[in-house]
Design a protein around this motif. Sequence first.
Motif, PDB file in Angstrom:
ATOM      1  N   PRO A  49      37.883  24.278   8.369  1.00  0.00           N
ATOM      2  CA  PRO A  49      37.492  23.365   9.457  1.00  0.00           C
ATOM      3  C   PRO A  49      38.113  21.992   9.336  1.00  0.00           C
ATOM      4  O   PRO A  49      38.428  21.354  10.351  1.00  0.00           O
ATOM      5  N   GLU A  50      38.339  21.514   8.119  1.00  0.00           N
ATOM      6  CA  GLU A  50      38.974  20.213   7.952  1.00  0.00           C
ATOM      7  C   GLU A  50      40.426  20.255   8.396  1.00  0.00           C
ATOM      8  O   GLU A  50      40.906  19.337   9.094  1.00  0.00           O
ATOM      9  N   ALA A 107      41.739  22.296  10.543  1.00  0.00           N
ATOM     10  CA  ALA A 107      41.764  22.446  12.002  1.00  0.00           C
ATOM     11  C   ALA A 107      41.525  21.113  12.693  1.00  0.00           C
ATOM     12  O   ALA A 107      42.202  20.778  13.676  1.00  0.00           O
ATOM     13  N   ASP A 108      40.585  20.351  12.193  1.00  0.00           N
ATOM     14  CA  ASP A 108      40.316  19.038  12.783  1.00  0.00           C
ATOM     15  C   ASP A 108      41.539  18.125  12.702  1.00  0.00           C
ATOM     16  O   ASP A 108      41.768  17.298  13.586  1.00  0.00           O
ATOM     17  N   ALA A 164      37.934  31.560  11.311  1.00  0.00           N
ATOM     18  CA  ALA A 164      37.886  30.197  10.778  1.00  0.00           C
ATOM     19  C   ALA A 164      39.082  29.376  11.242  1.00  0.00           C
ATOM     20  O   ALA A 164      40.131  29.909  11.604  1.00  0.00           O
ATOM     21  N   GLY A 165      38.899  28.063  11.215  1.00  0.00           N
ATOM     22  CA  GLY A 165      40.005  27.148  11.457  1.00  0.00           C
ATOM     23  C   GLY A 165      40.459  27.071  12.895  1.00  0.00           C
ATOM     24  O   GLY A 165      41.658  26.927  13.151  1.00  0.00           O
ATOM     25  N   ALA A 168      40.529  25.171  16.614  1.00  0.00           N
ATOM     26  CA  ALA A 168      40.342  23.884  17.281  1.00  0.00           C
ATOM     27  C   ALA A 168      41.332  23.784  18.433  1.00  0.00           C
ATOM     28  O   ALA A 168      42.477  24.225  18.313  1.00  0.00           O
TER      29      ALA A 168
END
Length: 414
Positions: free
Chosen positions: A122-123, A125-126, A144-145, A147
């Motif tokens: 997630p980090e 992707a952000d 996952a991931g 965005a």
Amino acid sequence: MTARYDRRTVLRTAAGAVGLGSLSGCVGTFGTESGEPVRFGAMLPVSGSLEQVGTHGKRAAEQAVEDVNRAGGVLGRPVELTTVDTEGSVSVATDGYASLADAGVVGFVGGLVSDVSLALAPEAADDAVMEMSPASTNPRLSDAGRADGRKFFGRTVPSDSLQATAMAKILDAPQYADADRVALLTVDGAFGSDLGTALGDQLDAEVVTEVSYDPGAEEFGGVVDETFADSPDAVGFVSVPGQEGGVLDAYGASDYEAPWVFSAGMFDGEIPPYYEGFYSASLSSVRTDGYFHLTQRLSDIAPLQPYAANAYDALFLMATAAEYAGEASGPAIADALQAVSGGTGHTVSVGEFDRVRTLVDAGRELNYQGASSGVDLTAALEPLSSYLVERVRNGSVEQVELLQRQFFESRGGQ
């Protein structure tokens, strides 16, 4: 390919390589006259219990950078690789990733263990940074991931959901275990829990018992008793090599009798007599031409540890995607990865980045055939690989069926 990647007006800019803290080194062979480097990272455990696996992965990623730079770099720009020692720790990896992001990487190879990849996805992707794992197999990483309509997590190793599908076939099929009632026995941790859940979801048979165990326990008789408390026809056993011995020895000393279906990798070495009639779903390990080319390049550390070839493919694929897209950015790489990894395009393989550039310049499509496999990525940016059904008969392991990519596609593969 009819057009290059449509460059976006808002992109993450590459910062200078400063404030790198615990980063362990950079690889790059060009001078500044060749333009601003394209920065990649490698987030691997190069110390601790996974040191050898992580170190071989690091060397493989470095070899991919060397091969790309020897061919003139990405879009005529040199590639730099900065390695973070994750130590296999989520907290250490998270701190190290922040340094890489500040340094302006467009993508990185890692993590190795699934818990690290789940924390970083997630980090990344952000930040619109592409993460390509060479070893994380947790099924949750398939989603996952994500965005802004993109997936910024990919992997060059298949999801454990494939292994669950293969194990379920063995447990259900009349020619194999033919079970109506199944006990699931899983090692503690995210790997055991998530693969066990995926296996239970795939089964036609009834799951009558679900048991987890601590591989560091001193006694396992109670675990075996609990597993057989509801008289299962077969046991689905999820563990990893080196953490299965206590449970299986306890079963061998008991009076219980039922076929077991193992997760991958536990038929190596001596086969105990009580394994007779046991099964395993193991990842098919056909060696590609690319693998042999890579081992020649890394002959000083042969034989290569598991996932080293996957680490090479992860870096080379990201570089190829950037060249194909015409832009060295996380979003461009994310958009192009599936296109360059499969299909009917012209084949490129290990060390052939000069061929990548020639084909892209000519407007041709690409199909990367990697060191680890064909690496044909699905829409979830992960490969569908073949699995072997193996069975113990007369004290030896025999291969009884090859479950190919089409088998998994027909059961929900992307």
